[in-house]
Write an enzyme that holds these catalytic residues in place. Structure first.
Site, PDB file in Angstrom:
ATOM      1  CG  ASP A  30      -6.305  -5.214   7.749  1.00  9.18           C
ATOM      2  OD1 ASP A  30      -6.216  -5.100   6.550  1.00  9.18           O
ATOM      3  OD2 ASP A  30      -6.061  -4.074   8.537  1.00  9.18           O
ATOM      4  NE  ARG A  88      -5.316  -0.121  10.671  1.00  9.85           N
ATOM      5  CZ  ARG A  88      -4.304   0.461  10.017  1.00  9.85           C
ATOM      6  NH1 ARG A  88      -3.175  -0.491   9.837  1.00  9.85           N
ATOM      7  NH2 ARG A  88      -4.312   1.966   9.908  1.00  9.85           N
ATOM      8  CD  GLU A 100      -9.243   0.070   5.045  1.00  7.52           C
ATOM      9  OE1 GLU A 100      -9.249   0.872   4.177  1.00  7.52           O
ATOM     10  OE2 GLU A 100      -9.257  -0.044   6.268  1.00  7.52           O
ATOM     11  CG  ASP A 127      -1.627  -3.201   6.146  1.00  9.99           C
ATOM     12  OD1 ASP A 127      -0.538  -3.511   5.697  1.00  9.99           O
ATOM     13  OD2 ASP A 127      -2.176  -2.081   6.443  1.00  9.99           O
ATOM     14  CD  GLU A 179      -1.568  -2.066   2.268  1.00  7.12           C
ATOM     15  OE1 GLU A 179      -2.463  -2.693   3.132  1.00  7.12           O
ATOM     16  OE2 GLU A 179      -0.603  -2.523   2.432  1.00  7.12           O
ATOM     17  CE1 TYR A 190      -1.231  -4.011   9.269  1.00 10.84           C
ATOM     18  CE2 TYR A 190      -2.991  -5.485  10.142  1.00 10.84           C
ATOM     19  CZ  TYR A 190      -2.858  -4.717   9.341  1.00 10.84           C
ATOM     20  OH  TYR A 190      -3.665  -3.855   8.566  1.00 10.84           O
ATOM     21  CG  HIS A 217      -3.962 -10.890  12.893  1.00 11.91           C
ATOM     22  ND1 HIS A 217      -4.678  -9.623  12.746  1.00 11.91           N
ATOM     23  CD2 HIS A 217      -3.969 -11.446  11.530  1.00 11.91           C
ATOM     24  CE1 HIS A 217      -5.031  -9.505  11.545  1.00 11.91           C
ATOM     25  NE2 HIS A 217      -4.744 -10.453  10.902  1.00 11.91           N
TER      26      HIS A 217
END
Length: 704
Positions: free
Chosen positions: A84, A303, A86, A82, A9, A301, A348
């Protein structure tokens, strides 16, 4: 010539990964999403299965062209967004836009930007997880349906520029309901009594104890007269120790950070907003320039709702602990923490340093002040979580005399364990524990040295701090911790709430909007309903339910409520609050308005008269620097501080209100600080001075 392409990203992330992978790989950044729903329209086809209509984000055309050119030259493409929902959705959009093979294993994910983690991800690519994509798509569509259909209703019935959101409206509701509790609260007076005792044979060993029972019943002292009567009776009795309890108590360290607990602790200990915390954490995750290493990711990470720790990280932390604090601080086995959230993604990890041996002081010179403070907080929390618990020696003594029972509690740290490094912050500070008591035995006769009666008043529930609000939202399952920063920013920018003494207070506008939503949309602004929607999103990710059906279940009753509300709600007029300030140009009474940086004064004669001015709340204290007036101000980021009214000629500022007094010990000016357990305290502004006393003067006026 690079033959393999990795797309991430952000440019910062691309720079760090490029350094790790070398020349064989080309690493490019998409700069976040490349497609999204347009802002100018709802862009959800309700009649056709709630299909979203994505468009290329303005300004992303050049980036997409560069990515397409790179794809043509590459033998293989990896999407490393990432790990997750999103991130999965961004990969899906990239794959569609760049015309990648959707059946090919092109998706890789890692939870820390280290060579080991990135290499392992490249060896294990997978297909894009459409269940994750659909969960994110469902969230986006739900929020669009809610916001783009409810916000216009607020514009028509209240004021243009307002917004409603599936999570933000519930957050405002929580703040408004707390304010209602405070307004309904009836303050009651009560008194407490403490005594100072010493053993008859050892008068130098004095200690304090609290009166806990009278004639076997709980103490009830509603007024001064009753307290003074009991004091007289206490002074006439003889006292003896009737019970002594000694035991050891273990205090265990807090688990390593999740997204939510990081936001809470950074708010408590560093004074950071949720947005600032996440922004700094993102920088530490994506990489900072370290001399001799280049761009380096310092933390995993950010989140995550998991407290799981990788085995290799635990092994490294044990070596670090043994080296820095000694092997006696190592538990026999690495601790295992259980994640509270039922839907936590255990793939995670918790937020931790990527290299545990990288002490904060080693990288301090390469970080900004706030980056360093956050990294240090994360490092200390993680390392402490892998240490032995602290051992406290706790002692409790009961003292009887006549009709009265006193109790004294004391504790001392027998083995500090993790407390050597870190102690978790608290939203509401408990009463301070007494120190260790003298070595006393049952049957010891005591002399009563003095009796004190103290007046107290019951306190209403406190307003939410940012840390308390984040904690409550997470506990109730409302939204996701990664969205809390945006949610809090939105309700402040819309002027639904203001910050007073670092706590949220609803504005009149916030109360009006909340009342309207509760009356007409009780289901969708109910915290339980919002939590149920989050559970459905989790089930979509698991593949247990269809995302279109989940959206339809929400939208059918919502559309009926919306149609009824449009007919039944009368327009609400919120009158501007009139100030006592007269406009110097036209003579009208100026009114309070809200802007991006809080309240300000404006002339009601606009557009004929465009006079505006900032609000100055005088505290009554003189400026310690020049003798001018100290006034309450608001920074561009919305934080309140105290400054001199003679600015810019005088640049004196303080986060705490100056009292106008000088410290009796060192002569520096003193300030008032709000204590959580003992009320307002007067402290010396000189950090090296220990002066501290209860604030006895009437509180300076800060805001009407």
């Amino acid at each position: 010539m690079p033959r393999e392409l990795v797309i991430v990203e952000s440019p910062a992330k691309a720079k760090t990964i490029s350094k790790l992978l070398g020349r064989k790989y080309q690493v490019k950044a998409s700069n976040g999403h490349i497609v999204d729903l347009p802002r100018s329209q709802m862009a959800v086809d309700i009649d056709n299965g709630f299909q979203p209509k994505y468009i290329t984000i303005r300004g992303k055309g050049k980036i997409i062209k560069e990515l397409k050119d790179s794809v043509k030259k590459a033998d293989r493409v990896y999407l490393a967004t990432d790990p997750d929902r999103e991130g999965e959705a961004i990969s899906w959009h990239l794959a569609q836009t760049l015309k990648l093979d959707m059946e090919a294993p092109c998706r890789i994910e890692f939870h820390e930007i280290t060579k080991r983690a990135v290499d392992a991800a490249l060896k294990n690519p997978r297909m894009i997880d459409l269940n994750r994509v659909n969960a994110q798509q469902a969230r986006r569509v739900l929020d669009r349906l809610f916001g783009y259909q409810l916000s216009p209703l607020l514009w028509a019935k209240v004021r243009r520029g307002l917004s409603a959101g599936r999570v933000q409206s519930v957050a405002v509701r929580l703040i408004c309901e707390r304010e209602e509790e405070i307004n309904r609260f009836q303050q009651e007076e009560y008194w407490s009594i403490s005594g100072k005792f010493s053993p008859v044979a050892r008068p130098q060993e004095a200690f304090q104890a609290k009166l806990v029972k009278i004639k076997g019943e709980k103490v009830d002292l509603p007024n001064e007269a009753r307290a003074e009567e009991v004091k007289r009776q206490i002074a006439e009795a003889a006292y003896r120790i009737t019970e002594v309890t000694k035991n050891e108590r273990k205090r265990y360290p807090a688990p390593p950070f999740t997204t939510s607990t990081l936001q809470q602790e950074a708010s408590r200990k560093l004074g950071f907003s949720a947005r600032k915390t996440m922004s700094l954490a993102q920088q530490l995750y994506e990489g900072v320039e370290i001399k001799g290493e280049g761009s380096t990711g310092l933390i995993t990470y950010i989140r995550t709702d998991s407290v799981r720790v990788a085995d290799e990280a635990q092994e490294e932390s044990r070596r670090v602990i043994a080296g820095l604090f000694g092997a006696d601080n190592l538990p026999a086995k690495p601790p295992v923490y259980k994640t509270k959230a039922a839907a936590a993604q255990e793939a995670h990890e918790a937020i931790r340093p990527t290299v545990v041996s990288r002490h904060p002081q080693e990288v301090k010179e390469y970080l900004s002040r706030d980056q360093f403070r956050l990294y240090q907080l994360i490092w200390q929390r993680f390392v402490a979580s892998q240490m032995k618990p602290a051992v406290l020696e706790v002692m409790s003594i009961e003292i009887s005399g006549g009709d009265f029972l006193f109790r004294a509690n004391g504790s001392t740290v027998k083995f500090p364990g993790f407390l050597t490094l870190y102690q978790e912050g608290q939203d509401d500070t408990p009463e301070e524990e007494e120190g260790m008591l003298p070595d006393l035995e049952v049957g010891t006769d005591l002399r009563l040295l003095e009796v004190n009666a103290d007046q107290h008043f019951t306190q209403p529930p406190p307003r939410y701090t940012e840390a308390m609000l984040v904690k409550t939202l997470e506990e109730k399952g409302i939204g996701r911790p990664s969205t809390y920063a945006t949610t809090i920013d939105t309700i402040r920018k819309r002027n639904y709430v203001v910050m007073e003494n670092k706590r949220f207070k609803p504005t009149e506008l916030g109360i009006v909007v909340d009342s309207m939503l509760k009356e007409n949309f009780p289901r969708v602004v109910d915290p339980n309903f919002t939590a149920i929607m989050e559970e459905k999103l989790d089930k979509i990710e698991e593949g247990a339910i269809d995302w279109v059906e989940a959206v339809r279940d929400f939208y059918a009753p919502f559309s009926e409520e919306l149609a009824a509300a449009e007919k039944s709600i009368e327009r609400v007029k919120i009158n501007d609050e009139v100030s006592d300030v007269v406009c110097e140009y036209c003579g009208r009474q100026m009114v309070y308005k809200y802007g991006p940086y809080g309240r300000f004064l404006a002339c009601p004669g606009y557009p004929e008269c465009k006079n505006i001015k900032s609000i100055q709340h005088e505290t009554g204290a003189p400026c310690p620097a020049c003798g001018g007036k100290i006034v309450l101000r608001t920074s561009k980021k919305g934080r309140r501080f105290y400054g001199c009214s003679n600015y810019p000629n005088c640049t004196f500022t303080s986060w705490d209100a100056p009292t106008g007094r000088l410290c009796p010990e060192c002569g520096a000016y003193t300030v008032v600080k709000q204590g959580k357990a003992k009320g307002e305290m007067e402290l010396c502004s000189n950090k090296g001075c220990p002066y501290r006393a209860p604030w006895s003067k009437e509180k300076p006026e800060t805001e009407k």
